[in-house]
Structures are given as structure tokens and as C-alpha cells.
Design a protein around this motif. Sequence first.
Motif, short mmCIF file in Angstrom:
data_model
loop_
_atom_site.label_atom_id
_atom_site.label_comp_id
_atom_site.label_asym_id
_atom_site.label_seq_id
_atom_site.Cartn_x
_atom_site.Cartn_y
_atom_site.Cartn_z
N TYR A 93 0.83 -1.20 0.00
CA TYR A 93 0.00 0.00 0.00
C TYR A 93 0.87 1.25 0.00
O TYR A 93 2.03 1.23 0.43
CB TYR A 93 -0.92 0.03 1.22
N THR A 140 0.93 5.29 1.34
CA THR A 140 0.34 6.30 2.20
C THR A 140 1.21 7.55 2.16
O THR A 140 2.27 7.56 1.52
CB THR A 140 0.19 5.79 3.65
N ARG A 147 -4.69 4.94 2.71
CA ARG A 147 -4.01 3.76 2.19
C ARG A 147 -4.52 3.50 0.79
O ARG A 147 -5.72 3.42 0.55
CB ARG A 147 -4.27 2.52 3.06
#
Length: 343
Positions: free
Chosen positions: A319, A321, A328
Motif C-alpha cells: 500500500y 500512504t 491507504r
Amino acid sequence: MWFVLALFFANASGVWQRPSRPPARVTTDAQIVFMAPLKSGTLGSRGYELVIMNLDGSNRRQLTDNDRQEFLPHFSPDGSQILYTTFTSGSYGQPGSQTDVAVYDFASGTEINLTKSGKDSYPVWSPDGSRIAFLSMRSTAQPEQHLWIMNADGSQAHEIARPSGATDDVEWGDLAWSSRDWILFVVAQNIDGCFKTRLDKIRPDGSERTKVTDGGPNCTPARMEQSGDADPGFSADGLTIYTSRGFPRAPAGGSFPMTERKLVAFSSDPWFPGKAETDLSLRTQPSCIEGVPKGSPDGAHVLVFRACFDETAFKGGIYLTDAAGSYRTWIADGFGPDWNPLR
């Protein structure tokens, strides 16, 4: 090798994620490398292979195709090679497995083993790419890892430091090398029956060893993965450390012996009582497993592995971020990502 989040491999795909706000739009010219399962959604009979691609999924290319397991890849500072642990026999978590340090060279399109001891792992580049730090068990009859350094071509390998064996310095693992020329490593401690892991840093010549975290307040319950810090990563300027902080409980929807792990950030300054830490876990879904964080070259983003278990439909893997941990965005099915510093 137990410092890396072992249960990630059993749960590396199919994890549902709920963003706190719309996901960030990814760009096509940011390139990453990661461990991709040969068969989507499973470890596969031959483990993971190395794959590079742009953040939006374009220009995907599989680099390795063999019977070895490649583990935790890192781009060289000039983007010309990828450094990683190669399992010359066995695979992650198997007793008796043998590992060496290897590179994939883009110019020749070949894998090159830099060590051949069967006892070397977790390599990381120096900021200028001229040296490699790694963990090795070649100089001891005990199953403990010492910190070694060698030239980028594998020459002049030598030990620079090792754990003392004291209760606050039992074993070492998980390396990172910052742009400020500090090597970060995980330290296992077992003081008065309280076992957990923290982070220390040291200079490449073995001097100035400094404690940077205490691993948090929690001891490790029996038969669970360790509480405390693991899988450290630096921001591009070397001032911020990202870690996977383990807690003595299973993630929401998960079960024993899985361990909840949060993405946590703090400064690279020496530890002191009350040193500030920032919980970067997603506010709407804080109880998951997150680890192997890698700060982006521009300092604005972090790649992290993510697994959550509190929804029936889920999608796990790598993911994206931001530095505040405010969303996310799913990138790929896989594990252990790293950024191309030139892209």
C-alpha cells in the motif's frame, strides 16, 4: 530472521482496506521493486520472484525466474542494481535454510551472488552505493547474527559489531542505512522476563552505538511474534524512522498467534524517556498488520505492507500512504517493496 513479520507470508493477500479519504492518485514515473507471488494470492510452490513496476501498475516486469526465494530487495542509489537476500536452499521460515547476499544487475540482466557462505542475509546499501552492510552467522558457532560490511562487489567483507549477549543485547536483526551514514538495526532484549525488540543505530566503523527506541511498553506473550520494533526504514533525509511496532494482541478479526502491528514514526535522535512517537495507522481501521515501511525519495510518501482481517472481502499486499499516514492506496499483491531513488 524472526525479526521480519513472519505471518505476513501466510496472509500476504486478500486483505480488505477502507480508506479514511479518497486514495491518492499515483504517478507513472515512480518505480518500485517488490517480492511478487508467482501465483496471485498464494506463496506458490517456488516462493516469490522480484518484480519492478510503476506505482500505477504500468511497465510491470519480472526480473527473476528460478527455484530460489528472493527476499527484501533494495534498489542501489544509482538505480543500476537490486540487492537482496537469496535463499540458496530452503525458504523463509524453514529450519536449516541457507542464505547469501545477491544483486540483480540491470545492464547484464543477471543475478550475481556476492557471498557464498550460506549464512548471510538482510543486506542494505550505503548512501553512496560503494558498500553493503549485512547480517552474518559465519563467524560464530551460535545461531546469532553479527553486523558485517563489504564492498559493493563483495570484496573485503568483515565484521564490525556483534551483540554482547547481555539481557539488553541478546540478538540483532533487520537493517537500514540512512543518508546520514547511520546503520539502524533491531535489538532483542529480555530483561527480567520481558522480551521485546527495540532499535539502535551505529556508525559503519562500529562506533557511536546509540539507542533510538525502547520498543514500547509491552512484553511479548508466549508463542507470539515479538512485541516492539521491526523492519525499520528511514525517510530520505535520514531524520525520521518508520517502524512496524508489534503489540501483544491479535489484529481485529485475526487470531492467535498473529500479532497486531502498527506503522509508527519517530525521530532518528537518541532515545530518552518520553521521546515522541507518531502512530501512523489508519484511524478508521487501526488494528491490522503493517510493516516493512519505505519512505519515498521525495519524502512525501511511504510504501508499507498491509493486512487486515475484520471484513469478509479484503485485499492485501503493498500500500501507499503519505508521511502522515492519512490514507491507504493498494498498489500490488506482494511484500517488501522499495523505491527506485532515480524515479
